[in-house]
Motif scaffolding. Structure first.
Motif, PDB file in Angstrom:
ATOM      1  N   THR A   1      13.181   2.763  -6.473  1.00  0.00           N
ATOM      2  CA  THR A   1      13.051   4.015  -5.732  1.00  0.00           C
ATOM      3  C   THR A   1      13.725   3.849  -4.380  1.00  0.00           C
ATOM      4  O   THR A   1      14.211   2.769  -4.032  1.00  0.00           O
ATOM      5  CB  THR A   1      11.563   4.386  -5.554  1.00  0.00           C
ATOM      6  OG1 THR A   1      11.460   5.696  -4.995  1.00  0.00           O
ATOM      7  CG2 THR A   1      10.841   3.391  -4.646  1.00  0.00           C
ATOM      8  N   GLU A   2      13.774   4.924  -3.627  1.00  0.00           N
ATOM      9  CA  GLU A   2      14.234   4.907  -2.240  1.00  0.00           C
ATOM     10  C   GLU A   2      13.120   5.463  -1.368  1.00  0.00           C
ATOM     11  O   GLU A   2      12.335   6.304  -1.814  1.00  0.00           O
ATOM     12  CB  GLU A   2      15.487   5.772  -2.065  1.00  0.00           C
ATOM     13  CG  GLU A   2      16.733   5.217  -2.713  1.00  0.00           C
ATOM     14  CD  GLU A   2      17.932   6.114  -2.465  1.00  0.00           C
ATOM     15  OE1 GLU A   2      17.774   7.356  -2.575  1.00  0.00           O
ATOM     16  OE2 GLU A   2      19.013   5.602  -2.164  1.00  0.00           O
ATOM     17  N   ARG A   3      13.071   5.004  -0.146  1.00  0.00           N
ATOM     18  CA  ARG A   3      12.030   5.493   0.764  1.00  0.00           C
ATOM     19  C   ARG A   3      12.625   5.676   2.154  1.00  0.00           C
ATOM     20  O   ARG A   3      13.187   4.753   2.730  1.00  0.00           O
ATOM     21  CB  ARG A   3      10.856   4.519   0.798  1.00  0.00           C
ATOM     22  CG  ARG A   3       9.623   5.105   1.469  1.00  0.00           C
ATOM     23  CD  ARG A   3       8.437   4.166   1.339  1.00  0.00           C
ATOM     24  NE  ARG A   3       7.237   4.735   1.917  1.00  0.00           N
ATOM     25  CZ  ARG A   3       6.356   5.461   1.257  1.00  0.00           C
ATOM     26  NH1 ARG A   3       6.554   5.705  -0.025  1.00  0.00           N
ATOM     27  NH2 ARG A   3       5.285   5.946   1.843  1.00  0.00           N
ATOM     28  N   ALA A   4      12.465   6.888   2.685  1.00  0.00           N
ATOM     29  CA  ALA A   4      13.009   7.201   4.002  1.00  0.00           C
ATOM     30  C   ALA A   4      11.954   7.155   5.093  1.00  0.00           C
ATOM     31  O   ALA A   4      12.262   6.875   6.253  1.00  0.00           O
ATOM     32  CB  ALA A   4      13.663   8.589   3.977  1.00  0.00           C
ATOM     33  N   ARG A   5      10.700   7.437   4.739  1.00  0.00           N
ATOM     34  CA  ARG A   5       9.624   7.495   5.732  1.00  0.00           C
ATOM     35  C   ARG A   5       8.595   6.407   5.462  1.00  0.00           C
ATOM     36  O   ARG A   5       8.179   6.196   4.327  1.00  0.00           O
ATOM     37  CB  ARG A   5       8.948   8.870   5.703  1.00  0.00           C
ATOM     38  CG  ARG A   5       9.875  10.015   6.102  1.00  0.00           C
ATOM     39  CD  ARG A   5       9.129  11.343   6.098  1.00  0.00           C
ATOM     40  NE  ARG A   5       9.996  12.435   6.480  1.00  0.00           N
ATOM     41  CZ  ARG A   5      10.272  12.789   7.731  1.00  0.00           C
ATOM     42  NH1 ARG A   5       9.701  12.117   8.725  1.00  0.00           N
ATOM     43  NH2 ARG A   5      11.074  13.792   7.992  1.00  0.00           N
TER      44      ARG A   5
ATOM     45  N   ARG B   1       0.833  -1.212   0.000  1.00  0.00           N
ATOM     46  CA  ARG B   1       0.000   0.000   0.000  1.00  0.00           C
ATOM     47  C   ARG B   1       0.862   1.254   0.000  1.00  0.00           C
ATOM     48  O   ARG B   1       0.502   2.266  -0.616  1.00  0.00           O
ATOM     49  CB  ARG B   1      -0.919   0.006   1.223  1.00  0.00           C
ATOM     50  CG  ARG B   1      -2.176  -0.829   1.081  1.00  0.00           C
ATOM     51  CD  ARG B   1      -3.208  -0.465   2.125  1.00  0.00           C
ATOM     52  NE  ARG B   1      -2.707  -0.628   3.482  1.00  0.00           N
ATOM     53  CZ  ARG B   1      -2.788  -1.754   4.198  1.00  0.00           C
ATOM     54  NH1 ARG B   1      -3.346  -2.827   3.669  1.00  0.00           N
ATOM     55  NH2 ARG B   1      -2.319  -1.809   5.431  1.00  0.00           N
ATOM     56  N   GLU B   2       1.989   1.197   0.678  1.00  0.00           N
ATOM     57  CA  GLU B   2       2.865   2.371   0.718  1.00  0.00           C
ATOM     58  C   GLU B   2       3.707   2.502  -0.552  1.00  0.00           C
ATOM     59  O   GLU B   2       4.016   3.611  -0.986  1.00  0.00           O
ATOM     60  CB  GLU B   2       3.774   2.295   1.951  1.00  0.00           C
ATOM     61  CG  GLU B   2       3.020   2.429   3.266  1.00  0.00           C
ATOM     62  CD  GLU B   2       3.900   2.955   4.389  1.00  0.00           C
ATOM     63  OE1 GLU B   2       4.873   3.684   4.099  1.00  0.00           O
ATOM     64  OE2 GLU B   2       3.608   2.631   5.551  1.00  0.00           O
TER      65      GLU B   2
ATOM     66  N   GLY C   1      21.413   5.200   4.524  1.00  0.00           N
ATOM     67  CA  GLY C   1      20.321   6.123   4.214  1.00  0.00           C
ATOM     68  C   GLY C   1      18.944   5.536   4.045  1.00  0.00           C
ATOM     69  O   GLY C   1      18.529   4.656   4.788  1.00  0.00           O
ATOM     70  N   PRO C   2      18.195   5.984   3.031  1.00  0.00           N
ATOM     71  CA  PRO C   2      16.852   5.463   2.776  1.00  0.00           C
ATOM     72  C   PRO C   2      16.899   3.998   2.355  1.00  0.00           C
ATOM     73  O   PRO C   2      17.918   3.496   1.876  1.00  0.00           O
ATOM     74  CB  PRO C   2      16.341   6.347   1.640  1.00  0.00           C
ATOM     75  CG  PRO C   2      17.198   7.564   1.662  1.00  0.00           C
ATOM     76  CD  PRO C   2      18.537   7.103   2.143  1.00  0.00           C
TER      77      PRO C   2
END
Length: 234
Positions: free
Chosen positions: A103-107, A77-78, A132-133
């Motif tokens: 992609t990258e995701r931090a949150r 979902r995210e 990092g992410p």
């Protein structure tokens, strides 16, 4: 923008091997046709010799059912809204990967962050500084990743990845000895961990759907999303 995976890797041509592979770890239920679910975690790795499986064993780990169906759904979902905005790439600039979005995701939301914290606590030592992410790689059904070693300039001693949506086969090959190899069966919702020798001295790749076999058993490849954590060089 330079693809994330390419910035982290050195690419190697796949080895050419003759002859058949044989399973070096027993499967629960023997040859009774129980399918992938009948395999124990310690039966998810086969290799070119018992000695290699034994020596590299401490550096390679596969944990089945690491995330639940509900947790997989939460991760998707995210991730899906952002991934859907991207096109699958089939002409990679250095021919490293084929049929991918990344992609990258931090949150992350609370449920997903809890899953990632579980990955971090199991895969990385306390006080380890992570890269990092989180890296997210989405492979189309026809996609695959060629043999590579993540660059020591960007990554530390450990790689940990969740496998979502599909079973797949990861192959490790010793960098300067193509006759020494391991195949890892990565069931859907499993976690794989590569450490130290497996990280530095062996290439890793995700096999094409048409090549996706484990110990003589066909393992169909569908679209696969991997959520990958790495640590910084120490």
């Amino acid at each position: 923008m330079r693809p994330l995976l390419s910035a982290l890797t050195r690419i190697h041509k796949p080895p050419v091997r003759a002859g058949c592979r044989r399973c070096l770890d027993s499967c629960a239920g023997g040859g009774g046709g129980g399918g992938l679910l009948a395999l124990r975690d310690d039966a998810l790795v086969v290799g070119s010799s018992r000695e290699l499986v034994r020596s590299l064993g401490p550096h390679v780990e596969v944990r089945t059912a690491f995330v639940t169906e509900q947790e997989e759904e939460a991760l998707l979902r995210e991730l899906e809204p952002g991934l859907k905005k991207r096109r699958y790439e089939f002409n990679h600039w250095d021919d490293a990967i084929h049929g991918y979005r990344e992609t990258e995701r931090a949150r992350w939301g609370a449920e997903c962050e809890e899953v990632l914290n579980r990955v971090r606590s199991i895969a990385f030592s306390e006080g380890c500084v992570l890269l990092g992410p989180v890296h997210v790689l989405d492979l189309d059904k026809t996609g695959y990743i060629k043999p590579h070693i993540d660059s020591v300039k960007f990554c530390g001693s450990t790689i940990a990845g969740l496998s979502l949506l599909s079973d797949s086969i990861m192959r490790l090959v010793k960098e300067h000895a193509n006759n020494e190899w391991l195949d890892l069966l990565l069931p859907r919702r499993s976690l794989y961990i590569l450490r130290d020798q497996a990280r530095y001295n062996f290439t890793h790749e995700i096999l094409k759907d048409e090549e996706s076999m484990f110990n003589g058993q066909r393992v169909p490849r569908q679209r696969r999303i991997s959520v990958i954590c790495r640590n910084l060089p120490g």
